[in-house]
Design a protein around this motif. Structure first.
Motif, PDB file in Angstrom:
ATOM      1  N   ARG A 253     -40.071  15.304 109.915  1.00  0.00           N
ATOM      2  CA  ARG A 253     -41.102  14.682 110.749  1.00  0.00           C
ATOM      3  C   ARG A 253     -41.500  15.532 111.946  1.00  0.00           C
ATOM      4  N   TYR A 254     -40.524  16.176 112.573  1.00  0.00           N
ATOM      5  CA  TYR A 254     -40.797  16.760 113.878  1.00  0.00           C
ATOM      6  C   TYR A 254     -40.663  18.281 113.946  1.00  0.00           C
ATOM      7  N   SER A 255     -40.409  18.952 112.826  1.00  0.00           N
ATOM      8  CA  SER A 255     -40.317  20.412 112.859  1.00  0.00           C
ATOM      9  C   SER A 255     -41.338  21.028 111.908  1.00  0.00           C
ATOM     10  N   ASN A 256     -41.543  22.317 112.072  1.00  0.00           N
ATOM     11  CA  ASN A 256     -42.432  23.063 111.185  1.00  0.00           C
ATOM     12  C   ASN A 256     -41.649  23.838 110.129  1.00  0.00           C
ATOM     13  N   GLY A 283     -36.648   7.441  98.198  1.00  0.00           N
ATOM     14  CA  GLY A 283     -37.566   7.090  97.120  1.00  0.00           C
ATOM     15  C   GLY A 283     -38.691   8.079  96.965  1.00  0.00           C
ATOM     16  N   MET A 284     -38.682   9.148  97.788  1.00  0.00           N
ATOM     17  CA  MET A 284     -39.727  10.170  97.736  1.00  0.00           C
ATOM     18  C   MET A 284     -39.105  11.556  97.785  1.00  0.00           C
ATOM     19  N   SER A 285     -39.819  12.532  97.268  1.00  0.00           N
ATOM     20  CA  SER A 285     -39.387  13.911  97.407  1.00  0.00           C
ATOM     21  C   SER A 285     -39.605  14.336  98.857  1.00  0.00           C
ATOM     22  N   PRO A 286     -38.971  15.427  99.311  1.00  0.00           N
ATOM     23  CA  PRO A 286     -39.177  15.884 100.692  1.00  0.00           C
ATOM     24  C   PRO A 286     -40.648  16.117 101.032  1.00  0.00           C
ATOM     25  N   SER A 287     -41.386  16.749 100.133  1.00  0.00           N
ATOM     26  CA  SER A 287     -42.801  17.014 100.405  1.00  0.00           C
ATOM     27  C   SER A 287     -43.613  15.725 100.448  1.00  0.00           C
ATOM     28  N   GLU A 288     -43.284  14.774  99.565  1.00  0.00           N
ATOM     29  CA  GLU A 288     -43.981  13.481  99.577  1.00  0.00           C
ATOM     30  C   GLU A 288     -43.698  12.733 100.873  1.00  0.00           C
ATOM     31  N   TYR A 289     -42.459  12.761 101.312  1.00  0.00           N
ATOM     32  CA  TYR A 289     -42.099  12.067 102.549  1.00  0.00           C
ATOM     33  C   TYR A 289     -42.849  12.668 103.734  1.00  0.00           C
ATOM     34  N   ARG A 290     -42.869  14.010 103.816  1.00  0.00           N
ATOM     35  CA  ARG A 290     -43.565  14.667 104.924  1.00  0.00           C
ATOM     36  C   ARG A 290     -45.055  14.383 104.872  1.00  0.00           C
ATOM     37  N   ARG A 291     -45.643  14.381 103.676  1.00  0.00           N
ATOM     38  CA  ARG A 291     -47.071  14.107 103.528  1.00  0.00           C
ATOM     39  C   ARG A 291     -47.401  12.676 103.950  1.00  0.00           C
ATOM     40  N   ASN A 292     -46.568  11.724 103.551  1.00  0.00           N
ATOM     41  CA  ASN A 292     -46.794  10.330 103.922  1.00  0.00           C
ATOM     42  C   ASN A 292     -46.679  10.120 105.415  1.00  0.00           C
ATOM     43  N   MET A 293     -45.733  10.807 106.060  1.00  0.00           N
ATOM     44  CA  MET A 293     -45.599  10.677 107.508  1.00  0.00           C
ATOM     45  C   MET A 293     -46.780  11.283 108.241  1.00  0.00           C
ATOM     46  N   CYS A 294     -47.349  12.349 107.694  1.00  0.00           N
ATOM     47  CA  CYS A 294     -48.546  12.943 108.291  1.00  0.00           C
ATOM     48  C   CYS A 294     -49.718  11.969 108.208  1.00  0.00           C
ATOM     49  N   LEU A 295     -49.833  11.298 107.071  1.00  0.00           N
ATOM     50  CA  LEU A 295     -50.901  10.300 106.906  1.00  0.00           C
ATOM     51  C   LEU A 295     -50.721   9.157 107.876  1.00  0.00           C
ATOM     52  N   TYR A 296     -49.455   8.710 108.043  1.00  0.00           N
ATOM     53  CA  TYR A 296     -49.137   7.616 108.962  1.00  0.00           C
ATOM     54  C   TYR A 296     -49.488   8.007 110.387  1.00  0.00           C
TER      55      TYR A 296
END
Length: 299
Positions: A253-256, A283-296
């Protein structure tokens, strides 16, 4: 307890009645509707109940208590409640914090651990007028945030407000009682579990072997897991996974950092194993989780 006991967790509260706020670890309610008054209840979270009006009587861990206007009732995880009697004019405010968030957010100092032990023995507190005013202000601020939600850090703000209310209560307990008297009466199991939590926090999710923690505590892995289950309701491995996924989520969530960089930093053998672990926990892959948090965060 009996086999008919009902388990009161974050999930059971949100499924049983309308909640004002829920984010996975924190729940805010203005009543105890749909909570059984006859069946034994096992509390599996930290529950803070503030009585605004009326009174409530109940039996906590076989001891009878009464809560009146201006009182706070603190139910720590693994508290048993039954024989609930509510007055017709009862008005309460309820804050709930999941067990995992409670143990994760504690700084594990001796004073904070003693405060939890004190609350377990003295669950009903009579707040003075100043503390009542503070609690009312905290609830008002929380209610304001509930009606003005949104923003990138809304969840973090809600959790911070809860922690502030919790530490105000902790300060009140420390001011009215000598909680240091619990230093010498902590059971060996409590001390071991406290140390286990400290080791998890120190590791930051990098050490994921129950055996490794058991060796540091000079006990067997089987005993560590059963001890953890008895005190917290979760196995040692579950706690290890919790601390690990929390550390991973913070990086996502918070790093690059890239997914591979996070995998390497968390000492996973390869990125495939890392991906499977994250998916099993979220329930998500790392990339899916990061993508969903960006959308949120962009909502």
């Amino acid at each position: 307890m009996t086999e008919n006991e009902l388990r009161v967790s974050i999930e059971s509260i949100i499924n049983g009645a309308k909640t004002d706020y829920y984010d996975g670890d924190i729940v805010v309610k203005n009543s105890l509707k749909n909570i059984s008054a006859t069946e034994p209840l096992k509390i599996e979270l930290l529950l803070i109940i503030y009585c605004v009006k009326g009174n409530l009587q109940c039996c906590l861990n076989s001891n009878q208590y009464e809560m009146k206007e201006g009182n706070i009732m603190i139910c720590v995880p693994n508290t048993f409640i039954n024989n609930i009697i509510k007055s017709d004019d009862l008005e309460i405010k309820v804050l709930g914090l999941s067990s995992k968030a409670l143990y994760r957010s504690m700084n594990f100092s001796k004073s904070s651990w003693n405060m939890i032990l004190y609350a377990a023995k003295n669950p009903v507190l009579n707040l003075d007028s100043e503390k009542q005013e503070l609690m009312n202000r905290f609830y008002s601020l929380i209610q304001f945030k509930l009606t003005h939600d949104g923003g990138q850090f809304h969840k973090e703000i809600m959790r911070s407000l809860f922690e502030c209310a919790f530490y105000e209560l902790a300060d009140f307990i420390a001011s009215c009682s000598d909680i240091t008297k619990f230093d010498g009466v902590m059971r060996q199991g409590d001390l071991l579990f406290k140390r286990f939590m400290e080791l998890l926090a120190e590791s930051g999710g990098l050490e994921r072997s129950v055996k490794a923690y058991a060796e540091k505590l000079c006990i067997t892995p089987k005993y560590l897991s059963s001890l953890s289950k008895r005190i917290s309701g979760k196995t040692a491995l579950s706690w290890i996974h919790q601390f690990t996924i929390d550390a991973i989520i913070k990086r996502l969530r918070y790093s690059n950092m890239t997914i591979k960089e996070i995998s390497d930093a968390m000492n996973f053998p390869n990125i495939s194993f890392f991906g499977k672990f994250v998916k099993s926990q979220t329930g998500m892959s790392p990339s899916e989780y990061r993508r969903n948090m960006c959308l949120y965060n962009n909502i």
